[in-house]
Design a protein around this motif. Structure first.
Motif, PDB file in Angstrom:
ATOM      1  N   LEU A 282      57.885  43.332  44.228  1.00 54.24           N
ATOM      2  CA  LEU A 282      57.795  44.779  44.411  1.00 54.24           C
ATOM      3  C   LEU A 282      56.378  45.166  44.812  1.00 54.24           C
ATOM      4  O   LEU A 282      55.402  44.651  44.253  1.00 54.24           O
ATOM      5  CB  LEU A 282      58.175  45.496  43.119  1.00 54.24           C
ATOM      6  CG  LEU A 282      58.037  47.025  43.098  1.00 54.24           C
ATOM      7  CD1 LEU A 282      58.970  47.668  44.110  1.00 54.24           C
ATOM      8  CD2 LEU A 282      58.325  47.551  41.690  1.00 54.24           C
ATOM      9  N   ALA A 283      56.261  46.065  45.788  1.00 55.87           N
ATOM     10  CA  ALA A 283      54.965  46.600  46.188  1.00 55.87           C
ATOM     11  C   ALA A 283      55.067  48.114  46.302  1.00 55.87           C
ATOM     12  O   ALA A 283      56.132  48.657  46.610  1.00 55.87           O
ATOM     13  CB  ALA A 283      54.514  46.001  47.522  1.00 55.87           C
ATOM     14  N   VAL A 284      53.952  48.787  46.050  1.00 61.40           N
ATOM     15  CA  VAL A 284      53.876  50.246  46.136  1.00 61.40           C
ATOM     16  C   VAL A 284      52.905  50.622  47.245  1.00 61.40           C
ATOM     17  O   VAL A 284      51.771  50.141  47.286  1.00 61.40           O
ATOM     18  CB  VAL A 284      53.417  50.867  44.798  1.00 61.40           C
ATOM     19  CG1 VAL A 284      53.266  52.376  44.940  1.00 61.40           C
ATOM     20  CG2 VAL A 284      54.408  50.538  43.698  1.00 61.40           C
TER      21      VAL A 284
ATOM     22  N   VAL B  62      48.328  49.723  50.543  1.00 61.80           N
ATOM     23  CA  VAL B  62      49.015  49.003  49.472  1.00 61.80           C
ATOM     24  C   VAL B  62      48.271  49.282  48.165  1.00 61.80           C
ATOM     25  O   VAL B  62      47.157  48.807  47.954  1.00 61.80           O
ATOM     26  CB  VAL B  62      49.061  47.492  49.756  1.00 61.80           C
ATOM     27  CG1 VAL B  62      49.788  46.773  48.611  1.00 61.80           C
ATOM     28  CG2 VAL B  62      49.748  47.207  51.086  1.00 61.80           C
ATOM     29  N   LEU B  63      48.906  50.069  47.293  1.00 63.42           N
ATOM     30  CA  LEU B  63      48.278  50.403  46.011  1.00 63.42           C
ATOM     31  C   LEU B  63      48.388  49.260  45.016  1.00 63.42           C
ATOM     32  O   LEU B  63      47.515  49.067  44.170  1.00 63.42           O
ATOM     33  CB  LEU B  63      48.919  51.655  45.417  1.00 63.42           C
ATOM     34  CG  LEU B  63      48.686  52.978  46.133  1.00 63.42           C
ATOM     35  CD1 LEU B  63      49.297  54.119  45.327  1.00 63.42           C
ATOM     36  CD2 LEU B  63      47.199  53.233  46.355  1.00 63.42           C
ATOM     37  N   GLY B  64      49.467  48.516  45.096  1.00 58.01           N
ATOM     38  CA  GLY B  64      49.657  47.415  44.149  1.00 58.01           C
ATOM     39  C   GLY B  64      50.899  46.637  44.494  1.00 58.01           C
ATOM     40  O   GLY B  64      51.791  47.128  45.193  1.00 58.01           O
ATOM     41  N   LEU B  65      50.943  45.393  44.024  1.00 58.08           N
ATOM     42  CA  LEU B  65      52.144  44.585  44.218  1.00 58.08           C
ATOM     43  C   LEU B  65      52.296  43.600  43.081  1.00 58.08           C
ATOM     44  O   LEU B  65      51.334  43.274  42.379  1.00 58.08           O
ATOM     45  CB  LEU B  65      52.124  43.875  45.580  1.00 58.08           C
ATOM     46  CG  LEU B  65      50.991  42.895  45.904  1.00 58.08           C
ATOM     47  CD1 LEU B  65      51.237  41.524  45.315  1.00 58.08           C
ATOM     48  CD2 LEU B  65      50.831  42.779  47.406  1.00 58.08           C
ATOM     49  N   ASP B  66      53.524  43.162  42.907  1.00 56.86           N
ATOM     50  CA  ASP B  66      53.853  42.241  41.825  1.00 56.86           C
ATOM     51  C   ASP B  66      54.751  41.144  42.372  1.00 56.86           C
ATOM     52  O   ASP B  66      55.896  41.406  42.756  1.00 56.86           O
ATOM     53  CB  ASP B  66      54.559  42.986  40.687  1.00 56.86           C
ATOM     54  CG  ASP B  66      54.995  42.050  39.581  1.00 56.86           C
ATOM     55  OD1 ASP B  66      54.143  41.305  39.075  1.00 56.86           O
ATOM     56  OD2 ASP B  66      56.194  42.053  39.231  1.00 56.86           O
ATOM     57  N   ARG B  67      54.228  39.918  42.431  1.00 52.68           N
ATOM     58  CA  ARG B  67      55.004  38.799  42.947  1.00 52.68           C
ATOM     59  C   ARG B  67      56.170  38.450  42.033  1.00 52.68           C
ATOM     60  O   ARG B  67      57.181  37.913  42.481  1.00 52.68           O
ATOM     61  CB  ARG B  67      54.103  37.571  43.113  1.00 52.68           C
ATOM     62  CG  ARG B  67      52.930  37.772  44.056  1.00 52.68           C
ATOM     63  CD  ARG B  67      53.347  37.946  45.480  1.00 52.68           C
ATOM     64  NE  ARG B  67      52.196  38.065  46.383  1.00 52.68           N
ATOM     65  CZ  ARG B  67      52.284  38.352  47.669  1.00 52.68           C
ATOM     66  NH1 ARG B  67      53.474  38.563  48.216  1.00 52.68           N
ATOM     67  NH2 ARG B  67      51.198  38.444  48.415  1.00 52.68           N
TER      68      ARG B  67
ATOM     69  N   ARG C   1      48.977  41.726  53.662  1.00 49.05           N
ATOM     70  CA  ARG C   1      48.197  42.844  54.200  1.00 49.05           C
ATOM     71  C   ARG C   1      47.920  43.908  53.132  1.00 49.05           C
ATOM     72  O   ARG C   1      48.706  44.110  52.236  1.00 49.05           O
ATOM     73  CB  ARG C   1      48.931  43.479  55.378  1.00 49.05           C
ATOM     74  CG  ARG C   1      48.967  42.616  56.636  1.00 49.05           C
ATOM     75  CD  ARG C   1      49.968  43.168  57.623  1.00 49.05           C
ATOM     76  NE  ARG C   1      51.337  43.033  57.113  1.00 49.05           N
ATOM     77  CZ  ARG C   1      52.359  43.736  57.554  1.00 49.05           C
ATOM     78  NH1 ARG C   1      52.185  44.649  58.477  1.00 49.05           N
ATOM     79  NH2 ARG C   1      53.562  43.544  57.065  1.00 49.05           N
ATOM     80  N   GLU C   2      46.788  44.589  53.266  1.00 51.92           N
ATOM     81  CA  GLU C   2      46.422  45.668  52.360  1.00 51.92           C
ATOM     82  C   GLU C   2      46.669  47.042  52.971  1.00 51.92           C
ATOM     83  O   GLU C   2      46.593  48.055  52.272  1.00 51.92           O
ATOM     84  CB  GLU C   2      44.950  45.535  51.956  1.00 51.92           C
ATOM     85  CG  GLU C   2      44.651  44.264  51.163  1.00 51.92           C
ATOM     86  CD  GLU C   2      43.202  44.185  50.740  1.00 51.92           C
ATOM     87  OE1 GLU C   2      42.422  45.089  51.110  1.00 51.92           O
ATOM     88  OE2 GLU C   2      42.857  43.221  50.034  1.00 51.92           O
ATOM     89  N   ALA C   3      46.943  47.074  54.264  1.00 53.35           N
ATOM     90  CA  ALA C   3      47.231  48.335  54.954  1.00 53.35           C
ATOM     91  C   ALA C   3      48.315  48.075  55.998  1.00 53.35           C
ATOM     92  O   ALA C   3      48.337  47.013  56.636  1.00 53.35           O
ATOM     93  CB  ALA C   3      45.981  48.899  55.614  1.00 53.35           C
ATOM     94  N   VAL C   4      49.229  49.027  56.159  1.00 55.88           N
ATOM     95  CA  VAL C   4      50.345  48.890  57.093  1.00 55.88           C
ATOM     96  C   VAL C   4      50.611  50.241  57.747  1.00 55.88           C
ATOM     97  O   VAL C   4      50.157  51.283  57.271  1.00 55.88           O
ATOM     98  CB  VAL C   4      51.630  48.414  56.381  1.00 55.88           C
ATOM     99  CG1 VAL C   4      51.466  47.002  55.846  1.00 55.88           C
ATOM    100  CG2 VAL C   4      52.012  49.380  55.255  1.00 55.88           C
ATOM    101  N   ASP C   5      51.366  50.220  58.833  1.00 57.02           N
ATOM    102  CA  ASP C   5      51.862  51.450  59.435  1.00 57.02           C
ATOM    103  C   ASP C   5      53.269  51.704  58.922  1.00 57.02           C
ATOM    104  O   ASP C   5      54.103  50.796  58.897  1.00 57.02           O
ATOM    105  CB  ASP C   5      51.875  51.338  60.965  1.00 57.02           C
ATOM    106  CG  ASP C   5      50.479  51.402  61.568  1.00 57.02           C
ATOM    107  OD1 ASP C   5      49.596  52.014  60.942  1.00 57.02           O
ATOM    108  OD2 ASP C   5      50.278  50.822  62.649  1.00 57.02           O
TER     109      ASP C   5
END
Length: 293
Positions: free
Chosen positions: A79-81, A70-75, A53-57
């Motif tokens: 880690l996700a920001v 979701v600004l960014g993530l690293d598999r 997902r790119e947006a969450v509550d």
């Protein structure tokens, strides 16, 4: 008040202190946790728990539920920001892990439900930094006894004073693992600014392979990686690697398992590398330029 009661009260205060910055991330079919990383609306969570997902509550510790982007993530590090449109968030105190020792009591904090949940554990092992199987670099190894409870991925590991030592995730291996503060401080600004972390790659599918006995002495090793497939137009194909080549080393570093190749390529982005291979029964070297992804 007895000593045991004093310890119990101290632990409760530590949970309250560290847990104030732990949030809940709402999923389609599940819930995970997140941790406030800055009062300006940044949070960190486990990438695998976002389910693409790119947006969450995001439900904060103060009771507010806000839309999170979701600004960014690293598999590679799981880690996700996240970013919520709010300021003045209750940012917890983050502590470096250099002083963490085997035997220290620690708290695992999560918020899969309405309130903070916690488990008490002990640091069972510490070690130097390492590379994950996905190519990410974790600055310090911290192992805690017990398994990470369901819904705690993206939550925090805290010391006995409630200072946070890192973010917990089930994505680093069986039983879960901790991304230490040092890794978060290094990764979060890049993910927030760029959305990803580039790593070197070749575009090959490899499987472990054994060298013929007649080549073991010349190669100096018994195993390598057999190229099973090539990405069309990928760095390996463009550089001249062929299906059936047996990879032995990259820039002098022996590779015998797929994880070895991921690790050695991780820091080599758009870089020239020398790959030692066996082709048609003969050793040779191929110079390639890695890609980035």
């Amino acid at each position: 008040m007895s000593v045991l009661e004093q310890v119990s009260e101290s632990m409760a205060e530590a949970v309250a202190r560290g847990g104030a910055g732990v949030a809940r991330v709402e999923g389609h079919c599940s819930r995970s946790s997140a941790v406030v990383f800055g009062s300006d609306g940044l949070l960190v969570t486990a990438a695998h728990a976002l389910e693409g997902r790119e947006a969450v509550d995001v439900a904060l510790g103060d009771g507010r539920t806000l839309a999170g982007k979701v600004l960014g993530l690293d598999r590679g590090t799981d880690l996700a920001v996240l970013k919520v449109d709010a300021t003045g968030l209750a940012a917890p105190e983050w502590s470096d892990t250099v002083s963490v020792k085997v035997g220290h009591l620690v708290l695992t904090l999560g918020r899969p439900g309405r309130g903070t949940r916690a488990t008490l554990g002990m640091v069972s092992a510490v070690g130097e930094g390492y590379r994950t199987m996905a190519g990410g670099t974790i600055d310090r190894y911290i192992e805690v006894d017990g398994s990470l409870p369901r819904g705690f991925s993206g939550g925090a590991l805290a010391d006995a004073s409630g200072r946070l030592l890192g973010m917990n995730t089930a994505g680093l291996g069986r039983g879960g693992g901790t991304i230490p503060t040092e890794t978060l401080r290094r990764m979060v600004p890049e993910l927030a600014a760029n959305g990803k972390v580039d790593r070197g790659y070749l575009g090959v599918e490899v499987v472990p392979g054994r060298l013929p006995e007649g080549l073991v002495e010349a190669a100096g090793q018994r195993r390598g990686l057999l190229v099973a497939a090539l990405e069309p137009g990928g760095p390996a194909e463009l550089g001249g690697l062929l299906q059936g080549d047996l990879l032995l080393a990259v820039d002098g570093q022996r590779i015998e398992r797929p994880g070895d190749l991921v690790a050695v390529l991780g820091g080599r982005v758009r870089a020239s590398i020398t790959v030692r291979i066996i082709r048609a029964g003969e050793p040779r070297e191929v110079v390639l330029t890695t890609g980035a992804r």
